[in-house]
Design a protein around this motif. Structure first.
Motif, mmCIF file in Angstrom:
data_model
loop_
_atom_site.group_PDB
_atom_site.id
_atom_site.type_symbol
_atom_site.label_atom_id
_atom_site.label_comp_id
_atom_site.label_asym_id
_atom_site.label_seq_id
_atom_site.Cartn_x
_atom_site.Cartn_y
_atom_site.Cartn_z
ATOM 1 N N ALA A 1 -44.724 31.462 7.957
ATOM 2 C CA ALA A 1 -43.323 31.142 7.693
ATOM 3 C C ALA A 1 -42.569 32.384 7.235
ATOM 4 C CB ALA A 1 -43.220 30.048 6.630
ATOM 5 N N ALA A 2 -41.318 32.485 7.630
ATOM 6 C CA ALA A 2 -40.496 33.644 7.284
ATOM 7 C C ALA A 2 -40.117 33.602 5.807
ATOM 8 C CB ALA A 2 -39.232 33.670 8.133
ATOM 9 N N ALA A 3 -40.135 34.786 5.188
ATOM 10 C CA ALA A 3 -39.777 34.910 3.784
ATOM 11 C C ALA A 3 -38.736 36.009 3.627
ATOM 12 C CB ALA A 3 -41.021 35.224 2.951
ATOM 13 N N GLU A 4 -38.149 36.101 2.437
ATOM 14 C CA GLU A 4 -37.146 37.135 2.186
ATOM 15 C C GLU A 4 -37.728 38.521 2.457
ATOM 16 O OE1 GLU A 4 -34.048 38.716 -1.249
ATOM 17 O OE2 GLU A 4 -35.169 36.861 -1.559
ATOM 18 N N GLY A 5 -36.952 39.340 3.142
ATOM 19 C CA GLY A 5 -37.407 40.678 3.498
ATOM 20 C C GLY A 5 -38.007 40.748 4.878
ATOM 21 N N ASP A 6 -38.404 39.603 5.445
ATOM 22 C CA ASP A 6 -38.945 39.599 6.809
ATOM 23 C C ASP A 6 -37.834 39.797 7.826
ATOM 24 O OD1 ASP A 6 -41.508 39.179 5.944
ATOM 25 O OD2 ASP A 6 -41.499 37.004 6.280
ATOM 26 N N VAL A 7 -38.238 40.271 9.009
ATOM 27 C CA VAL A 7 -37.300 40.414 10.122
ATOM 28 C C VAL A 7 -37.571 39.294 11.110
ATOM 29 C CG1 VAL A 7 -36.479 41.871 11.999
ATOM 30 C CG2 VAL A 7 -37.174 42.909 9.836
ATOM 31 N N VAL A 8 -36.575 38.459 11.335
ATOM 32 C CA VAL A 8 -36.728 37.355 12.285
ATOM 33 C C VAL A 8 -35.894 37.628 13.522
ATOM 34 C CG1 VAL A 8 -37.287 35.593 10.576
ATOM 35 C CG2 VAL A 8 -34.894 36.078 11.097
ATOM 36 N N THR A 9 -36.416 37.190 14.658
ATOM 37 C CA THR A 9 -35.654 37.235 15.903
ATOM 38 C C THR A 9 -35.171 35.825 16.169
ATOM 39 O OG1 THR A 9 -37.051 39.022 16.736
ATOM 40 C CG2 THR A 9 -35.683 37.850 18.335
ATOM 41 N N ILE A 10 -33.867 35.656 16.329
ATOM 42 C CA ILE A 10 -33.296 34.318 16.424
ATOM 43 C C ILE A 10 -32.298 34.212 17.572
ATOM 44 C CG2 ILE A 10 -33.590 33.627 14.017
ATOM 45 C CD1 ILE A 10 -30.858 34.667 13.383
ATOM 46 N N ASP A 11 -32.181 32.988 18.094
ATOM 47 C CA ASP A 11 -31.127 32.635 19.040
ATOM 48 C C ASP A 11 -30.122 31.766 18.297
ATOM 49 O OD1 ASP A 11 -32.561 33.927 21.020
ATOM 50 O OD2 ASP A 11 -33.534 32.090 21.739
ATOM 51 N N LEU A 12 -28.840 32.052 18.449
ATOM 52 C CA LEU A 12 -27.800 31.334 17.716
ATOM 53 C C LEU A 12 -26.877 30.579 18.662
ATOM 54 C CD1 LEU A 12 -26.797 34.128 15.176
ATOM 55 C CD2 LEU A 12 -28.160 32.092 14.681
ATOM 56 N N GLU A 13 -26.439 29.408 18.214
ATOM 57 C CA GLU A 13 -25.474 28.606 18.974
ATOM 58 C C GLU A 13 -24.511 27.971 17.987
ATOM 59 O OE1 GLU A 13 -26.353 25.709 22.499
ATOM 60 O OE2 GLU A 13 -26.217 24.479 20.665
ATOM 61 N N ALA A 14 -23.217 28.254 18.148
ATOM 62 C CA ALA A 14 -22.207 27.745 17.223
ATOM 63 C C ALA A 14 -21.343 26.693 17.899
ATOM 64 C CB ALA A 14 -21.330 28.887 16.713
ATOM 65 N N LYS A 15 -21.127 25.575 17.189
ATOM 66 C CA LYS A 15 -20.276 24.496 17.685
ATOM 67 C C LYS A 15 -19.122 24.267 16.709
ATOM 68 C CE LYS A 15 -23.864 21.747 20.028
ATOM 69 N NZ LYS A 15 -24.516 20.407 20.068
ATOM 70 N N VAL A 16 -17.945 24.019 17.271
ATOM 71 C CA VAL A 16 -16.781 23.618 16.484
ATOM 72 C C VAL A 16 -16.275 22.315 17.074
ATOM 73 C CG1 VAL A 16 -14.414 24.169 15.831
ATOM 74 C CG2 VAL A 16 -16.143 25.963 15.820
ATOM 75 N N ASP A 17 -16.149 21.294 16.240
ATOM 76 C CA ASP A 17 -15.750 19.958 16.689
ATOM 77 C C ASP A 17 -16.669 19.441 17.789
ATOM 78 O OD1 ASP A 17 -13.620 20.055 14.904
ATOM 79 O OD2 ASP A 17 -12.242 20.890 16.397
ATOM 80 N N GLY B 1 -19.826 31.716 21.243
ATOM 81 C CA GLY B 1 -20.618 31.293 20.094
ATOM 82 C C GLY B 1 -22.108 31.230 20.362
ATOM 83 N N VAL B 2 -22.558 31.896 21.418
ATOM 84 C CA VAL B 2 -23.981 31.897 21.763
ATOM 85 C C VAL B 2 -24.491 33.329 21.753
ATOM 86 C CG1 VAL B 2 -25.695 31.328 23.514
ATOM 87 C CG2 VAL B 2 -23.730 29.819 23.169
ATOM 88 N N ALA B 3 -25.606 33.553 21.061
ATOM 89 C CA ALA B 3 -26.231 34.884 21.021
ATOM 90 C C ALA B 3 -27.746 34.703 21.029
ATOM 91 C CB ALA B 3 -25.794 35.644 19.779
ATOM 92 N N GLN B 4 -28.417 35.549 21.791
ATOM 93 C CA GLN B 4 -29.869 35.442 21.903
ATOM 94 C C GLN B 4 -30.533 36.752 21.488
ATOM 95 O OE1 GLN B 4 -30.356 34.253 26.027
ATOM 96 N NE2 GLN B 4 -30.481 32.080 25.442
ATOM 97 N N GLY B 5 -31.734 36.606 20.933
ATOM 98 C CA GLY B 5 -32.522 37.790 20.576
ATOM 99 C C GLY B 5 -31.930 38.604 19.449
#
Length: 484
Positions: free
Chosen positions: A158-174, A181-185
């Motif tokens: 599990a990720a902890a403070e100080g770790d580097v995570v690779t994430i995909d993001l998706e943002a929704k409004v309403d 609002g989409v970003a990968q890697g």
């Protein structure tokens, strides 16, 4: 030509000018010649129409209007010179009498530089922060350097403070996914605070292949400032490993052979930085003390123009390059539009007052600027702008901004005279010697700010030529400079 000056207030005058009609003859001849080239009359070759025919066909009034428009700038300039005035901006001209063959009379209201009385400033005394670098300061600087050389190792936990995570993001409004609002890697260090509010709590404890959803206010993009539902998919977790603080690290991260030499150099750099900050603080405090000694009336129109220039530069140059509008900026700053306008007015007024006072000192002390001083100033301005010296010099020359730079250097030298006469002490009660390179840079910066470092336009507005300054600022911005 006869002229008289009426003082309306300390920063505005009315010129009354009376011109004998014979002095209009060169402009009348030019008017007939110009009209000759623009019109056609049957029976006459173009350009050969007699003056009497032009008067009959097109009216003497049209000729007089053309002649007066041509002559007014010269007569106005002659009246300004005769009155030994320093005008700011364009005059408001009103033709009060025009009798064909007899007289031309007009008035011109214009803002002027106020006459200033600068008292003895040798008694100015200011206190600045002492230059102190502790072992903890050095430790922090070395730790920041160490952090830059950290390596990452993939882990299955599990990720902890100080770790580097690779994430995909998706943002929704309403409930709708934003186009932007989409970003990968995305690579993100937990705890760095470099992404959205709430992301640290959301991804802490997640393993690769897990996801979390949280709510956050968007800091940019098409829905900036709005609440969004953000989904974060963790695709990888890596632990950051810091190198050992030893001689091997010193050799890897610097030109030094030992950690002790690296620490010594870090201390030296911190002391230089603190000395520069101390010098800047001294300049600011001495300048504020000087301004308190001098009563400086500010022309209202000039102030409004300066406020408009600064606001334009902020909105269209600095914020524009960051993809942000003024509303978003105010929200981040936690200010209302009224508070922003009040601060902007205060800053603009101080900038004008500073320039007036330093310019008066330049004239009084007969401060001159050498080519070497101008070149050094240009190099510093280029460096701070992110442009090469050649690029910056070209933008300055093409925009007609060389006088602006000369003025900045002269004001810096004038301020140096005040600082030299003042007493500067640190918080330990020690006299601070300002005769060094840091002090010169600080004085240079204060004088530049007086001319409006949001762009040269502020200083040029006070000189009555905001358009030229605006062009130079735009050229600089196009070359990658957010406000020259």
């Amino acid at each position: 030509m006869k002229s008289a000056v009426e003082t309306l207030n300390p920063t505005r005058v009315r010129l009354t000018v009376e011109v004998p009609f014979e002095e209009l003859k060169p402009s009348l001849d030019a008017a007939y010649k110009k009209i000759n080239q623009q019109v056609s009359v049957p029976g006459f070759r173009k350009g050969k129409i007699p003056a009497r025919v032009i008067d009959q066909r097109f009216g003497r009034g049209a000729v007089l209007e053309e002649a007066v428009n041509d002559a007014l700038p010269k007569f106005y300039t002659d009246a300004v010179n005769e009155g030994e005035l320093n005008p700011l901006g364009q005059p408001e001209v009103d033709i009060t009498e025009l009798k064909d063959g007899e007289v031309l009379a007009f008035t011109a209201e214009v803002d002027i530089r106020p006459a200033l009385e600068i008292p003895d400033f040798s008694g100015i005394e200011v206190t600045v922060d002492a230059v102190e670098v502790t072992d903890e300061d050095v430790d922090k600087a070395v730790e920041q350097l160490r952090d830059r050389f950290a390596s990452t190792t993939p882990v299955e936990r599990a990720a902890a403070e100080g770790d580097v995570v690779t994430i995909d993001l998706e943002a929704k409004v309403d409930g709708e996914v934003l186009e932007d609002g989409v970003a990968q890697g995305v690579s993100y260090t937990i705890g760095s605070g470099e992404l959205l509010d709430g992301i640290d709590e959301a991804v802490t404890g997640l393993e690769a292949g897990s996801s979390a959803t949280f709510t956050s206010e968007l800091k940019g993009g098409s829905a900036e400032g709005r609440e969004a539902e953000v989904k974060a998919d963790v695709t990888a977790v890596a632990a950051r490993e810091l190198p050992e603080l030893d001689d091997d690290f010193a050799q890897m991260a610097s030109e030094f052979d030992t950690l002790e030499e690296l620490r010594t150099d870090s201390r030296r750099r911190l002391e230089q930085q603190n000395q520069y900050e101390q010098a800047t603080q001294a300049q600011e405090k001495v300048l504020d003390a000087l301004l308190e000694l001098v009563e400086v009336p500010v022309p209202e129109k000039l102030l409004e123009d300066e406020i408009g220039t600064r606001k334009h530069n902020l909105e269209h140059h600095q914020l524009g390059q960051m993809g942000m509008d003024l509303d978003g900026y105010l929200k981040i700053q936690g200010k209302t539009a009224e508070e922003f306008d009040a601060e902007l007015r205060e800053q603009a007024e101080k900038g004008i007052r500073t320039q007036f006072v330093l310019d008066e000192l330049v004239n009084r002390e007969k401060v001159s600027v050498g080519q070497e001083e101008l070149t050094e100033h240009l190099m510093r301005r280029a460096q701070s702008s992110g442009m090469s010296p050649d690029q910056f010099a070209q933008a300055v020359v093409e925009g007609g901004q060389v006088p602006v730079l000369v003025g900045e250097v002269a004001r810096g030298k004038a301020l140096a005279l005040v600082v030299e006469a003042a007493t500067v002490k640190d918080t330990n009660g020690e006299i601070v010697d300002m005769d060094d390179e840091d002090a010169e840079d600080a004085e240079d910066g204060q004088a530049t700010e007086a001319a409006g470092t949001d762009g040269p336009a502020a200083g040029e507005a006070a000189a009555g030529d905001a358009d030229a300054a605006e062009k130079a600022t735009e050229k600089a911005a196009e070359s990658g400079q957010a406000g020259a």
